[in-house]
Design a protein around this motif. Structure first.
Motif, PDB file in Angstrom:
ATOM      1  N   SER A   1      63.779  17.909  66.719  1.00 28.49           N
ATOM      2  CA  SER A   1      64.556  17.011  65.861  1.00 28.49           C
ATOM      3  C   SER A   1      63.692  15.812  65.495  1.00 28.49           C
ATOM      4  CB  SER A   1      65.839  16.611  66.593  1.00 28.49           C
ATOM      5  OG  SER A   1      66.672  17.749  66.716  1.00 28.49           O
ATOM      6  N   PRO A   2      64.100  15.038  64.480  1.00 31.64           N
ATOM      7  CA  PRO A   2      63.170  14.063  63.899  1.00 31.64           C
ATOM      8  C   PRO A   2      62.643  13.017  64.881  1.00 31.64           C
ATOM      9  CG  PRO A   2      65.205  14.222  62.626  1.00 31.64           C
ATOM     10  CD  PRO A   2      65.396  15.053  63.827  1.00 31.64           C
ATOM     11  N   GLY A   3      61.327  12.866  64.918  1.00 36.60           N
ATOM     12  CA  GLY A   3      60.702  11.849  65.768  1.00 36.60           C
ATOM     13  C   GLY A   3      61.016  12.083  67.229  1.00 36.60           C
TER      14      GLY A   3
ATOM     15  N   ALA B   1      67.396  12.466  51.021  1.00 39.11           N
ATOM     16  CA  ALA B   1      66.102  13.146  50.902  1.00 39.11           C
ATOM     17  C   ALA B   1      65.681  13.644  52.272  1.00 39.11           C
ATOM     18  CB  ALA B   1      65.041  12.184  50.360  1.00 39.11           C
ATOM     19  N   GLY B   2      64.677  14.529  52.301  1.00 36.37           N
ATOM     20  CA  GLY B   2      64.006  14.808  53.563  1.00 36.37           C
ATOM     21  C   GLY B   2      63.318  13.521  54.015  1.00 36.37           C
ATOM     22  N   GLU B   3      62.638  13.563  55.136  1.00 41.35           N
ATOM     23  CA  GLU B   3      61.970  12.325  55.584  1.00 41.35           C
ATOM     24  C   GLU B   3      60.679  12.171  54.790  1.00 41.35           C
ATOM     25  OE1 GLU B   3      62.738  11.199  59.732  1.00 41.35           O
ATOM     26  OE2 GLU B   3      60.603  10.710  59.795  1.00 41.35           O
ATOM     27  N   ASP B   4      60.748  11.372  53.725  1.00 40.13           N
ATOM     28  CA  ASP B   4      59.691  11.321  52.712  1.00 40.13           C
ATOM     29  C   ASP B   4      59.530   9.883  52.213  1.00 40.13           C
ATOM     30  OD1 ASP B   4      57.959  11.727  50.625  1.00 40.13           O
ATOM     31  OD2 ASP B   4      59.400  12.777  49.342  1.00 40.13           O
TER      32      ASP B   4
ATOM     33  N   PHE C   1      72.161  11.463  64.797  1.00 36.76           N
ATOM     34  CA  PHE C   1      71.402  11.618  66.048  1.00 36.76           C
ATOM     35  C   PHE C   1      71.247  13.092  66.397  1.00 36.76           C
ATOM     36  CE2 PHE C   1      75.787  10.809  67.659  1.00 36.76           C
ATOM     37  CZ  PHE C   1      75.989  11.927  68.452  1.00 36.76           C
ATOM     38  N   GLU C   2      71.969  13.960  65.736  1.00 36.91           N
ATOM     39  CA  GLU C   2      71.844  15.420  65.783  1.00 36.91           C
ATOM     40  C   GLU C   2      72.247  16.051  67.114  1.00 36.91           C
ATOM     41  OE1 GLU C   2      71.371  16.523  62.919  1.00 36.91           O
ATOM     42  OE2 GLU C   2      69.580  15.798  61.888  1.00 36.91           O
ATOM     43  N   ILE C   3      71.618  15.600  68.219  1.00 29.70           N
ATOM     44  CA  ILE C   3      71.831  16.235  69.531  1.00 29.70           C
ATOM     45  C   ILE C   3      71.763  15.124  70.582  1.00 29.70           C
ATOM     46  CG2 ILE C   3      70.838  17.832  71.238  1.00 29.70           C
ATOM     47  CD1 ILE C   3      69.331  19.135  68.807  1.00 29.70           C
TER      48      ILE C   3
ATOM     49  N   PHE D   1      60.706  17.131  50.120  1.00 35.94           N
ATOM     50  CA  PHE D   1      59.541  17.000  51.007  1.00 35.94           C
ATOM     51  C   PHE D   1      60.049  16.455  52.333  1.00 35.94           C
ATOM     52  CE2 PHE D   1      57.464  16.953  46.914  1.00 35.94           C
ATOM     53  CZ  PHE D   1      56.243  17.552  47.145  1.00 35.94           C
ATOM     54  N   CYS D   2      59.498  16.928  53.432  1.00 36.05           N
ATOM     55  CA  CYS D   2      59.888  16.375  54.722  1.00 36.05           C
ATOM     56  C   CYS D   2      58.710  16.443  55.679  1.00 36.05           C
ATOM     57  CB  CYS D   2      61.090  17.113  55.319  1.00 36.05           C
ATOM     58  SG  CYS D   2      61.678  16.263  56.806  1.00 36.05           S
ATOM     59  N   ARG D   3      58.445  15.332  56.359  1.00 34.67           N
ATOM     60  CA  ARG D   3      57.330  15.308  57.314  1.00 34.67           C
ATOM     61  C   ARG D   3      57.759  15.801  58.685  1.00 34.67           C
ATOM     62  NH1 ARG D   3      56.700   8.679  57.754  1.00 34.67           N
ATOM     63  NH2 ARG D   3      58.776   8.266  58.587  1.00 34.67           N
ATOM     64  N   GLU D   4      59.063  16.077  58.848  1.00 36.42           N
ATOM     65  CA  GLU D   4      59.561  16.545  60.140  1.00 36.42           C
ATOM     66  C   GLU D   4      59.627  18.069  60.173  1.00 36.42           C
ATOM     67  OE1 GLU D   4      59.901  14.873  62.764  1.00 36.42           O
ATOM     68  OE2 GLU D   4      59.770  12.826  62.017  1.00 36.42           O
ATOM     69  N   ASN D   5      59.991  18.600  61.339  1.00 33.37           N
ATOM     70  CA  ASN D   5      59.872  20.045  61.511  1.00 33.37           C
ATOM     71  C   ASN D   5      61.024  20.632  62.332  1.00 33.37           C
ATOM     72  OD1 ASN D   5      58.155  22.082  60.608  1.00 33.37           O
ATOM     73  ND2 ASN D   5      57.096  22.226  62.583  1.00 33.37           N
ATOM     74  N   CYS D   6      62.227  20.119  62.110  1.00 34.29           N
ATOM     75  CA  CYS D   6      63.389  20.545  62.909  1.00 34.29           C
ATOM     76  C   CYS D   6      63.548  22.071  62.839  1.00 34.29           C
ATOM     77  CB  CYS D   6      64.656  19.888  62.386  1.00 34.29           C
ATOM     78  SG  CYS D   6      64.500  18.101  62.182  1.00 34.29           S
ATOM     79  N   VAL D   7      63.722  22.709  63.976  1.00 30.54           N
ATOM     80  CA  VAL D   7      63.719  24.182  63.969  1.00 30.54           C
ATOM     81  C   VAL D   7      64.944  24.773  63.290  1.00 30.54           C
ATOM     82  CG1 VAL D   7      62.291  24.362  66.050  1.00 30.54           C
ATOM     83  CG2 VAL D   7      64.764  24.460  66.265  1.00 30.54           C
ATOM     84  N   TYR D   8      65.994  23.952  63.088  1.00 29.17           N
ATOM     85  CA  TYR D   8      67.228  24.471  62.480  1.00 29.17           C
ATOM     86  C   TYR D   8      67.275  24.248  60.970  1.00 29.17           C
ATOM     87  CZ  TYR D   8      67.965  19.603  63.866  1.00 29.17           C
ATOM     88  OH  TYR D   8      67.784  18.254  64.096  1.00 29.17           O
ATOM     89  N   CYS D   9      66.192  23.743  60.378  1.00 34.64           N
ATOM     90  CA  CYS D   9      66.280  23.322  58.974  1.00 34.64           C
ATOM     91  C   CYS D   9      65.222  23.994  58.098  1.00 34.64           C
ATOM     92  CB  CYS D   9      66.130  21.807  58.905  1.00 34.64           C
ATOM     93  SG  CYS D   9      66.174  21.171  57.215  1.00 34.64           S
ATOM     94  N   GLY D  10      65.642  24.518  56.956  1.00 36.79           N
ATOM     95  CA  GLY D  10      64.727  25.183  56.035  1.00 36.79           C
ATOM     96  C   GLY D  10      63.817  24.224  55.275  1.00 36.79           C
ATOM     97  N   MET D  11      64.100  22.924  55.340  1.00 38.04           N
ATOM     98  CA  MET D  11      63.236  21.957  54.641  1.00 38.04           C
ATOM     99  C   MET D  11      62.093  21.476  55.523  1.00 38.04           C
ATOM    100  SD  MET D  11      66.019  19.831  52.429  1.00 38.04           S
ATOM    101  CE  MET D  11      65.201  18.273  52.612  1.00 38.04           C
ATOM    102  N   ARG D  12      62.000  22.000  56.737  1.00 38.26           N
ATOM    103  CA  ARG D  12      60.952  21.580  57.685  1.00 38.26           C
ATOM    104  C   ARG D  12      59.563  21.739  57.054  1.00 38.26           C
ATOM    105  NH1 ARG D  12      59.336  25.702  61.477  1.00 38.26           N
ATOM    106  NH2 ARG D  12      59.807  24.282  63.188  1.00 38.26           N
ATOM    107  N   ARG D  13      58.636  20.915  57.529  1.00 36.79           N
ATOM    108  CA  ARG D  13      57.322  20.884  56.869  1.00 36.79           C
ATOM    109  C   ARG D  13      56.571  22.208  56.977  1.00 36.79           C
ATOM    110  NH1 ARG D  13      56.228  17.598  61.558  1.00 36.79           N
ATOM    111  NH2 ARG D  13      54.946  18.840  62.982  1.00 36.79           N
TER     112      ARG D  13
END
Ligand code: SF4
Length: 334
Positions: free
Chosen positions: A151-153, A85-88, A138-140, A39-51
């Protein structure tokens, strides 16, 4: 040097590997990882686990089942465990905290967590339960690109979280993505520069692998060379850091990437211990070669003339001294 190929690149990587060996010898830290929630509350465009990915079956593991497997059936070579985990936050409370408490009581594993941006209270609860290393990428290193990639937050909050963790006694490892679509050499240098400014004990470079069911799903995968060159530059910049050979290197260079990471100065490897019935829903594992088993890991280490460490990462770091915790922290220039 990020663009080097051929002989200059080979010498560059050898120099990075020599820097790691002179600081750490032949030892390579061996960590297990369990993924406890996708589960992940984030929505990063590069990630398949995005919400926004509604096609992914979501799961949360049961802490007692994981504890049973980790206490009685873990590979003998691992000294540390990373709980990811995802951000959960629900999984943090219901799965991660009880799991850490049980492992602390029943094993001598060093505990790392990779759980995203959480409240300060939850960070404190995790630390009190017995975790001591926080992995938060920090990703980017560019606030505009960070926002563009969702990216997250918020970028500034992410860096504040990294500083907060370091100031509250955590050993912190971060990381960034190499080869995102549109990324320039200057962007990569900015990533290295930000990593150097942050109060870190380690950092990873992950090649961009287009996530299935993500908006960047059809973008080209990152090449192995820019990833390895970034790792070599980072090792020469920080000979004291723990730098992992990430399993995604084996997708960027099938079958060889992982060993090439060790040949470029990495000193940490990770064995995947996520139970196989959960892996099917964890998008990264659609390809079998992505799963790093103990056998593959130990073969990669011995193949490079290296040895698994018998000392855990947590023992290697030791508790943070007051001087380390209070170190003045440069603010990000990015
Ligand atoms: S990269 Fe992490 S925070 Fe972003 S969507 Fe994926 S799991 Fe969630």
């Amino acid at each position: 040097m990020l663009q080097w190929r051929g002989e200059p690149q080979r010498e560059f990587h050898e120099k990075a590997a020599a820097a790691a060996r002179s600081r750490f010898g032949k030892r390579i830290f061996v960590r297990g990882v369990v993924e406890v929630s996708n589960f992940c509350r984030e929505n990063c465009v590069y990630c398949g686990m995005r919400r926004d990915n509604r096609n992914l079956s979501r799961f949360r593991a049961h802490h007692d089942e994981l504890a049973e497997m980790l206490i009685h059936h873990r590979p003998a070579s691992i000294t540390d465990l990373n709980i990811q985990a995802g951000e959960d936050p629900v999984a943090v409370r219901d799965v991660v905290l009880p799991l850490i408490k049980t492992l602390r009581r029943e094993t001598d594993l060093g505990i790392s967590v990779c759980l995203g941006s959480l409240s300060h209270n939850l960070y404190a609860d995790l630390k009190n339960a017995g975790a001591s290393i926080y992995i938060i990428k920090f990703e980017i290193a560019d606030s505009a690109r960070y926002a563009e990639m969702q990216s997250p937050g918020k970028y500034a909050e992410r860096l504040d979280n990294i500083r907060h963790l370091a100031q509250t006694g955590w050993r912190v490892s971060s990381g960034f993505i190499a080869g995102l679509p549109g990324q320039t050499t200057e962007d990569m240098l900015q990533n290295l520069s930000l990593a150097n400014e942050l109060p870190l004990d380690g950092c990873s470079v992950s090649p961009f692998i287009p996530g299935d069911e993500s908006p960047l799903g059809s973008a080209p995968m990152c090449g192995i060379d820019i990833t390895l060159n970034s790792m070599a530059a980072m090792r020469l910049m920080r000979p004291d850091w723990v730098i992992p050979s990430v399993s995604a290197l084996n997708l960027a260079d099938p079958g060889k990437g992982y060993s090439r990471g060790l040949r470029t100065g990495a000193n940490l490897v990770t064995i995947n211990l996520t139970p196989s019935e959960m892996r099917g829903n964890y998008l990264l594992y659609k390809r079998d070669r992505f799963i790093m088993t103990e056998e593959r890991i130990l073969n990669a280490i011995s193949g490079e003339g290296l040895e698994p460490s018998t000392q855990s990462l947590v023992d290697f770091y030791g508790p943070k001294s007051v001087a380390e915790t209070n170190q003045p922290i440069a603010s990000a220039s990015a």
